[in-house]
Write a protein that holds these residues in place. Structure first.
Motif, PDB file in Angstrom:
ATOM      1  N   TYR A  45       5.169  -6.387  -0.901  1.00 22.33           N
ATOM      2  CA  TYR A  45       3.969  -5.343  -0.800  1.00 22.33           C
ATOM      3  C   TYR A  45       3.410  -5.683  -1.956  1.00 22.33           C
ATOM      4  O   TYR A  45       3.160  -5.918  -3.336  1.00 22.33           O
ATOM      5  CB  TYR A  45       4.550  -3.967  -1.289  1.00 22.33           C
ATOM      6  N   GLN A  46       2.189  -5.277  -1.006  1.00 27.19           N
ATOM      7  CA  GLN A  46      -0.040  -6.032  -2.009  1.00 27.19           C
ATOM      8  C   GLN A  46      -0.047  -4.785  -1.814  1.00 27.19           C
ATOM      9  O   GLN A  46      -0.840  -4.554  -0.726  1.00 27.19           O
ATOM     10  CB  GLN A  46       0.006  -7.324  -1.408  1.00 27.19           C
ATOM     11  N   PRO A  47      -0.995  -4.104  -2.590  1.00 27.35           N
ATOM     12  CA  PRO A  47      -1.405  -2.909  -2.727  1.00 27.35           C
ATOM     13  C   PRO A  47      -3.307  -3.368  -2.616  1.00 27.35           C
ATOM     14  O   PRO A  47      -3.930  -4.045  -2.443  1.00 27.35           O
ATOM     15  CB  PRO A  47      -1.478  -2.550  -4.192  1.00 27.35           C
ATOM     16  N   GLN A  48      -3.752  -1.699  -1.361  1.00 25.29           N
ATOM     17  CA  GLN A  48      -4.614  -2.033  -1.061  1.00 25.29           C
ATOM     18  C   GLN A  48      -5.491  -1.029  -1.797  1.00 25.29           C
ATOM     19  O   GLN A  48      -5.394   0.128  -1.939  1.00 25.29           O
ATOM     20  CB  GLN A  48      -4.996  -1.775   0.699  1.00 25.29           C
ATOM     21  N   PHE A  49      -6.871  -1.216  -2.623  1.00 22.73           N
ATOM     22  CA  PHE A  49      -7.169   0.043  -3.110  1.00 22.73           C
ATOM     23  C   PHE A  49      -8.614   0.393  -2.965  1.00 22.73           C
ATOM     24  O   PHE A  49      -9.289  -0.336  -1.315  1.00 22.73           O
ATOM     25  CB  PHE A  49      -7.760  -0.568  -3.844  1.00 22.73           C
ATOM     26  N   ASP A  50      -9.627   1.527  -2.905  1.00 25.13           N
ATOM     27  CA  ASP A  50     -10.960   1.663  -2.761  1.00 25.13           C
ATOM     28  C   ASP A  50     -11.510   0.505  -3.439  1.00 25.13           C
ATOM     29  O   ASP A  50     -11.030  -0.053  -4.185  1.00 25.13           O
ATOM     30  CB  ASP A  50     -11.218   3.506  -3.131  1.00 25.13           C
ATOM     31  N   VAL A  51     -13.051   0.513  -2.656  1.00 25.53           N
ATOM     32  CA  VAL A  51     -14.076  -0.220  -3.205  1.00 25.53           C
ATOM     33  C   VAL A  51     -14.184  -0.115  -4.902  1.00 25.53           C
ATOM     34  O   VAL A  51     -14.155  -1.342  -5.408  1.00 25.53           O
ATOM     35  CB  VAL A  51     -14.550  -0.009  -2.976  1.00 25.53           C
ATOM     36  N   ARG A  52     -14.349   0.708  -4.843  1.00 23.64           N
ATOM     37  CA  ARG A  52     -13.952   0.502  -6.680  1.00 23.64           C
ATOM     38  C   ARG A  52     -12.894   0.558  -7.331  1.00 23.64           C
ATOM     39  O   ARG A  52     -12.965   0.385  -8.947  1.00 23.64           O
ATOM     40  CB  ARG A  52     -14.625   2.285  -7.183  1.00 23.64           C
ATOM     41  N   GLY A  53     -11.400   0.278  -6.719  1.00 19.18           N
ATOM     42  CA  GLY A  53     -10.353   0.205  -7.971  1.00 19.18           C
ATOM     43  C   GLY A  53      -9.495   0.801  -8.498  1.00 19.18           C
ATOM     44  O   GLY A  53      -9.032   1.078  -9.305  1.00 19.18           O
ATOM     45  N   GLU A  54     -10.207   2.246  -8.028  1.00 17.90           N
ATOM     46  CA  GLU A  54      -9.591   3.643  -8.835  1.00 17.90           C
ATOM     47  C   GLU A  54      -8.285   4.134  -8.342  1.00 17.90           C
ATOM     48  O   GLU A  54      -7.721   3.886  -8.772  1.00 17.90           O
ATOM     49  CB  GLU A  54     -10.467   4.558  -9.015  1.00 17.90           C
ATOM     50  N   ARG A  55      -8.077   3.517  -6.406  1.00 19.70           N
ATOM     51  CA  ARG A  55      -6.986   4.598  -6.301  1.00 19.70           C
ATOM     52  C   ARG A  55      -6.287   4.040  -5.325  1.00 19.70           C
ATOM     53  O   ARG A  55      -7.594   2.697  -4.545  1.00 19.70           O
ATOM     54  CB  ARG A  55      -7.821   5.701  -5.976  1.00 19.70           C
ATOM     55  N   VAL A  56      -5.735   3.798  -5.557  1.00 23.58           N
ATOM     56  CA  VAL A  56      -4.273   2.628  -4.105  1.00 23.58           C
ATOM     57  C   VAL A  56      -4.118   3.406  -2.913  1.00 23.58           C
ATOM     58  O   VAL A  56      -3.529   4.694  -3.177  1.00 23.58           O
ATOM     59  CB  VAL A  56      -2.961   2.473  -4.768  1.00 23.58           C
ATOM     60  N   VAL A  57      -4.630   3.205  -1.821  1.00 17.13           N
ATOM     61  CA  VAL A  57      -5.117   3.832  -0.826  1.00 17.13           C
ATOM     62  C   VAL A  57      -3.978   2.926   0.411  1.00 17.13           C
ATOM     63  O   VAL A  57      -3.601   3.533   1.891  1.00 17.13           O
ATOM     64  CB  VAL A  57      -6.573   4.012  -0.046  1.00 17.13           C
ATOM     65  N   ALA A  58      -3.315   1.338  -0.095  1.00 11.96           N
ATOM     66  CA  ALA A  58      -2.707   1.669   0.909  1.00 11.96           C
ATOM     67  C   ALA A  58      -1.747   0.073   0.499  1.00 11.96           C
ATOM     68  O   ALA A  58      -2.127  -0.128  -0.691  1.00 11.96           O
ATOM     69  CB  ALA A  58      -3.574   0.425   1.877  1.00 11.96           C
ATOM     70  N   THR A  59      -0.795   0.654   1.182  1.00  9.53           N
ATOM     71  CA  THR A  59      -0.245  -1.595   0.507  1.00  9.53           C
ATOM     72  C   THR A  59       0.234  -2.013   1.794  1.00  9.53           C
ATOM     73  O   THR A  59       0.411  -1.804   2.696  1.00  9.53           O
ATOM     74  CB  THR A  59       1.276  -1.758  -0.154  1.00  9.53           C
ATOM     75  N   GLU A  60       0.171  -3.853   1.291  1.00 10.08           N
ATOM     76  CA  GLU A  60       0.700  -4.655   2.550  1.00 10.08           C
ATOM     77  C   GLU A  60       1.979  -4.998   2.555  1.00 10.08           C
ATOM     78  O   GLU A  60       1.898  -5.696   1.583  1.00 10.08           O
ATOM     79  CB  GLU A  60      -0.631  -5.792   2.998  1.00 10.08           C
ATOM     80  N   ALA A  61       2.918  -5.519   3.257  1.00  9.16           N
ATOM     81  CA  ALA A  61       3.546  -5.663   3.168  1.00  9.16           C
ATOM     82  C   ALA A  61       4.550  -7.062   3.852  1.00  9.16           C
ATOM     83  O   ALA A  61       3.448  -7.475   4.926  1.00  9.16           O
ATOM     84  CB  ALA A  61       5.195  -5.254   4.098  1.00  9.16           C
ATOM     85  N   LEU A  62       4.859  -7.985   2.676  1.00 12.67           N
ATOM     86  CA  LEU A  62       4.257  -9.569   3.275  1.00 12.67           C
ATOM     87  C   LEU A  62       5.987 -10.182   3.925  1.00 12.67           C
ATOM     88  O   LEU A  62       6.412 -10.084   2.934  1.00 12.67           O
ATOM     89  CB  LEU A  62       3.942 -10.122   2.579  1.00 12.67           C
TER      90      LEU A  62
END
Length: 792
Positions: A540-557
């Protein structure tokens, strides 16, 4: 409804009725001769007042871009109404109004307002040289006409017996101002473009007024004018046309600029050609008129000579401008042709070359190989194909990022070129794979060349301050011994490469018949049992808001580590799963596992949602929608907790059916995304057909936008397009702070990449998603299951 319709058109009907009354009087001469002036003047004023009222009423509702011109027109019509009222009063009361009078002041004052208003209405942006050429064309026609007017009207005005200086100047001013208005009309006519209806009415109104003014001055000068002369109909007709033009303008919906830029239809081409010939006909007419009056001993002849010379000088100036304009157009055409040729060469280069390494691409290699095989078969020469695959290249990407991997690939390409001869062909197959075509007719040994390639890669590579070492596995197939067809020759070189990897990597292997049972067929065999053996996992790779302050998602590979083959790159096994249909079974497992993990994370407080990459084969499954919804229900998730990603490179055979399938899921609340957006060939199809909510911009655009202005503009346009379609935008492959800052500047909402988080196992990500929990609880957020490579 009918009453409102009738009332809204009342001013127009009153204006038309007033004109008809005036025309009726001019034709039938109603009333006694003693009352003729009263009848004529009252009917005339009725038309003037009604038309002015029609213009004033229309002013409130005209479009904003016409309002300034309409104000000027209304002012001109009010001024004219005042002048007509004064003149009529003087005529009815004194029977012989003085000349010049106060009425003439208002009559002359209206001309600047009318001209200014007409310029506002008829303005169309033009190139400077074209505008100057049109102005000269108009002046040529005006000068030629003025030459004729000098003979029949202007000179007699100047020589009128008993006229005062002021009276002569006022009389002379009327035809001069009329010629100025005529010049403006000619500018519009010579432009040769379609004009809106209201402007056509205004132009006709000016034409009527010019005819009326010149006719009136001529008749007065000849002592032929009496109240009720038919020339009066042109005055009232011009005023009515202005009023109707104003009424039409209030209903104008389009913009003048748009209409003005629309060419006349093809049937009007003879008319445009005739308009273009008018200046030459005008100077010809002036010269003929001059020759026709040479034998006359007339004081008007010098004026005709001056007018003709002026007209000819204007024609010469016009030809000089036309020559300059044509030279500019020729220069622009040559520049455009040169740029077009450069663009075609660049596109041809891009079509046949890899953008990262600048090596020929797979299509170029296959084309060259097919031709080389034909020549070799005729000349009985030997050829060799080398299939080169870098060893452990994935570890470079995972450890140092994709940017470092790209730099390494570029350096590998340079070293391979250095190790080979100039007439050898080296191309990039894709990913970390390269192809080489060798001509062995001069006795070269393919094993020697292969070892040279391996030796060229032994020296460490300097990448982003790191010293990296990478080896390669090389497979070789020979023509004509191993195969005689291009595709089979490459396939057997690929099989030999897999044999080299199993032999210990950093090794060269020639194709042998017993290798046909290995290679991709072995991978397929192992892949068929990978699920049962528990060899498939999700990272899993996290996905952030554009400022990098909050994890809004992850991508499972999706990852596969085989007991015999070791780690197998998704670039190898995903296409195989797709082509064999295994992707349906594997995809069902991925969906279930990803939803299970999302449910675990949701139970410990994470609020993200899960996105699973979708194969076109899955979309085609009849029960696939029910399977997705059933999986959500089984794990206690709602539709918005899931996001489905369709990779842009995937080819959907039945787009309409796929769109209906995705639409059903969208109706259930499931989010729909397109992955790797901006680099594939199906972009428009997806945007037009599919119910998208998310665009994930491909990492190559994201990383290239910081270095290349062209790619930055493309990315900016894609973001604007997504925002216009109310889609969320995710930037993949963000590996530096500068890239993240640029994404924020461009308006991207979410980012994903090695800068903020690498693909890791679920238990390693929990502490980042839910900081209050220890690592090992097993929970990330928005999980995009990407069944391709681990794009950052």
């Amino acid at each position: 409804m009918l009453k409102r319709f009738e009332l809204s058109f009342l001013p127009m009907w009153l204006t038309v009725a007033a004109l008809l009354g005036h025309l009726g009087w001019l034709v039938f001469h109603w009333g006694s001769p003693a009352d003729a002036e009263w009848y004529s003047d009252l009917h005339y004023l009725a038309v003037i007042y009604a038309s002015t009222l029609l213009c004033l009423v229309s002013l409130r509702k005209v479009p904003a871009h016409l309002r300034a011109g309409m104000r000027l027109l209304c002012a001109a019509m009010v001024i004219r109404s005042v002048g007509d009222s004064i003149w009529t009063s003087l005529e009815l009361l004194t029977k012989a109004p003085p000349f010049p009078s106060l009425a003439d002041f208002f009559y002359l004052l209206e001309y600047p307002f009318f001209g200014w208003a007409f310029l506002h209405f008829s303005h169309v942006p033009l190139r400077p040289l074209k505008a100057l050429r049109l102005a000269l064309d108009s002046l040529i026609l005006v000068a030629a006409l003025a030459t004729g007017l000098w003979w029949v009207l202007l000179f007699p005005i100047l020589q009128a017996p008993g006229a005062s200086t002021l009276g002569t100047l006022v009389s002379f001013a009327y035809p001069v101002f009329d010629l100025g208005l005529l010049g403006l009309l000619l500018l519009l006519a010579l432009h040769g473009k379609r004009v809106p209806p209201y402007l056509t009415l205004f132009a006709l109104g000016f034409g009527f007024t010019i005819v009326a003014d010149l006719g009136f001055v001529y008749l007065v000068n000849q002592d032929l004018y009496r109240t009720g002369n038919p020339i009066d109909a042109f005055f009232t007709g011009g005023f009515l046309l202005w009023g109707l033009g104003a009424w039409q303008a209030r209903r104008q919906a389009g913009t003048l600029a748009r209409l003005g830029s629309t060419s006349l239809p093809p049937l009007a081409r003879p008319l445009r050609q005739g308009l273009a010939a008018l200046p030459y006909l005008a100077v010809t007419g002036a010269c003929v008129f001059l020759l026709g009056t040479l034998h006359l001993d007339d004081p008007r002849h010098p004026g005709v000579l001056v007018g003709t010379i002026l007209t000819m000088l204007l024609v010469i100036a016009r030809q000089a401008i036309a020559f300059a304009d044509n030279a500019r157009l020729t220069h622009d055409l040559r520049r455009f042709t040169r740029e077009l040729e450069e663009s075609r060469a660049q596109l041809a280069h891009q079509a046949w070359h890899d953008p990262l390494t600048e090596l020929p691409n797979r299509a170029f290699f296959e084309n060259r190989l097919a031709r080389a095989l034909g020549d070799a078969a005729r000349e009985e020469r030997e050829l060799a194909v080398l299939f080169i695959d870098l060893d452990d290249f994935k570890a470079v990407n995972d450890t140092h990022g994709h940017a470092a991997g790209d730099t390494l690939l570029h350096q590998v390409a340079q070293r391979l070129q250095t190790a080979l001869r100039g007439d050898d062909l080296v191309a990039r197959q894709g990913g970390d794979e390269f192809l080489v075509l060798l001509d062995l007719s001069d006795g070269r040994q393919v094993e020697t060349v292969g070892r040279q390639c391996l030796q060229a890669l032994t020296t460490p590579f300097e990448v982003q301050g790191h010293s990296l070492t990478v080896g390669a596995s090389i497979g070789v197939s020979l023509f004509p011994q191993d195969a005689r067809e291009a595709g089979e020759l490459c396939r057997r070189a690929d099989l030999a490469m897999y044999h080299a990897k199993r032999a210990g990597k950093n090794h060269l292997s020639l194709f042998a018949a017993d290798q046909a049972v290995g290679g991709p067929s072995l991978i397929e065999e192992r892949l068929r049992g990978a699920l049962d053996r528990g060899e498939l996992t999700l990272h899993y790779q996290p996905q952030f808001d554009v400022r990098g302050e909050r994890v809004v998602a992850t991508e499972a590979l999706l990852r596969w580590t085989d007991a015999e083959l070791g780690p197998v790159s998704p670039e190898h096994f995903i296409p195989l799963a797709e082509s064999t249909g295994l992707v349906v079974e594997i995809g069902a497992w991925v969906l279930d596992e990803a939803c299970r993990q999302a449910a675990v994370w949701r139970q410990v407080g994470w609020k993200g949602h899960m996105a699973v990459n979708v194969s076109p084969r899955q979309l085609a499954e009849p029960e696939w929608v029910e399977r997705v919804l059933g999986t959500l229900e089984r794990h206690g998730l709602r539709g918005p907790d899931l996001e489905l990603e369709l990779t842009e490179h995937a080819v959907v055979q039945d787009a309409r059916a796929a769109a209906q399938t995705l639409g059903r899921l969208r109706d259930a609340g499931v989010r729909i995304a397109v992955d790797d957006f901006g680099t594939g060939h199906t972009t428009l199809l997806y945007l037009l057909e599919f119910p998208l909510q998310v665009l994930k911009i491909d990492r190559r655009l994201v990383q290239g936008a910081l270095e290349r202005e062209g790619e930055r503009r493309v990315l900016q346009a894609l973001v604007a397009l997504a925002q216009g379609l109310t889609l969320d935008v995710v930037a993949e492959g963000v590996e530096t702070g500068a890239q993240r800052a640029q994404m924020e500047e461009l308006g991207v909402g979410f980012v994903q990449g090695y800068l903020l988080g690498r693909p890791v196992a679920a238990d390693q990500l929990t502490g980042l998603l839910v900081p209050s929990l220890p690592a090992g609880s097993g929970a990330p957020g928005q999980v995009s299951t990407l069944m391709a490579s681990g794009s950052g």
